[in-house]
Design an enzyme around this catalytic site. Structure first.
Site, PDB file in Angstrom:
ATOM      1  N   LYS A  83      18.916  36.267  28.587  1.00 13.21           N
ATOM      2  CA  LYS A  83      19.559  36.059  30.004  1.00 13.21           C
ATOM      3  C   LYS A  83      18.757  36.927  30.813  1.00 13.21           C
ATOM      4  CE  LYS A  83      24.433  36.272  31.047  1.00 13.21           C
ATOM      5  NZ  LYS A  83      25.720  36.866  30.805  1.00 13.21           N
TER       6      LYS A  83
HETATM    7  C1  E4P Z   1      28.220  35.571  32.223  1.00 16.06           C
HETATM    8  O1  E4P Z   1      27.440  35.346  31.409  1.00 16.06           O
HETATM    9  C2  E4P Z   1      28.862  37.091  32.446  1.00 16.06           C
HETATM   10  O2  E4P Z   1      28.506  37.700  31.211  1.00 16.06           O
HETATM   11  C3  E4P Z   1      30.180  37.037  32.955  1.00 16.06           C
HETATM   12  O3  E4P Z   1      30.896  35.879  33.008  1.00 16.06           O
HETATM   13  C4  E4P Z   1      30.487  37.930  33.870  1.00 16.06           C
HETATM   14  O4  E4P Z   1      31.859  38.050  34.304  1.00 16.06           O
HETATM   15  P1  E4P Z   1      32.867  39.099  35.101  1.00 16.06           P
HETATM   16  O5  E4P Z   1      32.627  38.980  36.568  1.00 16.06           O
HETATM   17  O6  E4P Z   1      34.241  39.078  34.536  1.00 16.06           O
HETATM   18  O7  E4P Z   1      31.953  40.367  34.526  1.00 16.06           O
END
Ligand code: E4P
Length: 214
Positions: A83
């Site tokens: 990522k």
């Molecule tokens: C995506 O890969 C992120 O880990 C995640 O969906 C972030 O979500 P949040 O806005 O609830 O922290």
């Protein structure tokens, strides 16, 4: 639509995987910080529990640092997806990692132009954050719709991973638009199962079964 769980919690992952509905996992530094164990041990366990892509995030901000971290993460298993944040350095890292055969998921995407650039750099997944856009008064789902249209216009193969999902309506709308993946917390996954009429109907069936001669 594929369903990913957005967590680094082993219990949640084990339970959700046992339901037979989980296609992959996404994690991020915040989710990792909620767990008490060693990150590398947790990551190794997740990779063994899940038969599908597992996104593990880099924390370096420069291309060389991201590539080095990406290589280290990718070495943990064939199902690792690295990522990478949506920055200029991130785009360079995506390209470099692609050339090494390492898959990437570009995160912190908040509009369709960012998604287009991530795709052009060679990302396997782009992660638009729906909930965080809703939080600031924008329609997160509109971004999913725009990206879908753009990717269809140009036959772009990068998968749209709807992220920052907060409730079942987000899941339904992402699936209706045609997002390739939705990643969600375990709490949202559990909400998808329940309907009061299902529970009411089951209770009635069990009550009536008692009257049947067997
Ligand atoms: C995506 O890969 C992120 O880990 C995640 O969906 C972030 O979500 P949040 O806005 O609830 O922290």
């Amino acid at each position: 639509m594929k369903i990913f769980l957005d967590t680094a919690n082993l219990k949640e992952i084990e339970e959700a995987v046992s339901w037979g509905v989980i296609d992959g996992i996404t994690t991020n530094p915040t989710l990792a910080s909620k767990e008490t164990g060693n990150f590398w041990e947790i990551a190794n366990k997740i990779l063994k529990l899940v038969n599908g892509p597992v996104s593990l995030e880099v924390t370096a901000l420069d291309v060389n640092g991201m590539v080095e971290e990406g290589k280290k993460l990718a070495a943990l298993g064939d199902n690792v997806v690295v990522k990478i944040p949506m920055t200029i350095e991130g785009l360079k890292a995506v390209r470099r990692l692609k050339e090494m055969g390492i898959r990437t998921n570009v995160t912190l995407v908040f509009n369709s132009n960012q998604a287009l650039l991530a795709a052009k750099a060679g990302a396997d997944y782009v992660s638009p954050f729906i909930g965080r856009l809703d939080d600031v008064g924008e329609h997160g789902m509109d971004v999913i719709r725009d990206i879908k249209r753009i990717f269809q216009n140009y036959s772009i193969k990068t998968e749209i991973l709807a992220a920052s999902i907060r409730h079942p309506i987000h899941v339904k709308e992402a699936a209706t638009i045609g997002a390739d993946v939705a990643t969600m917390p375990f709490s949202v996954l559990k909400m998808l199962v329940h309907h009061p009429k299902t529970e009411e109907g089951l209770a009635k069936f069990l009550e009536d079964w008692k009257k049947v001669k067997i």
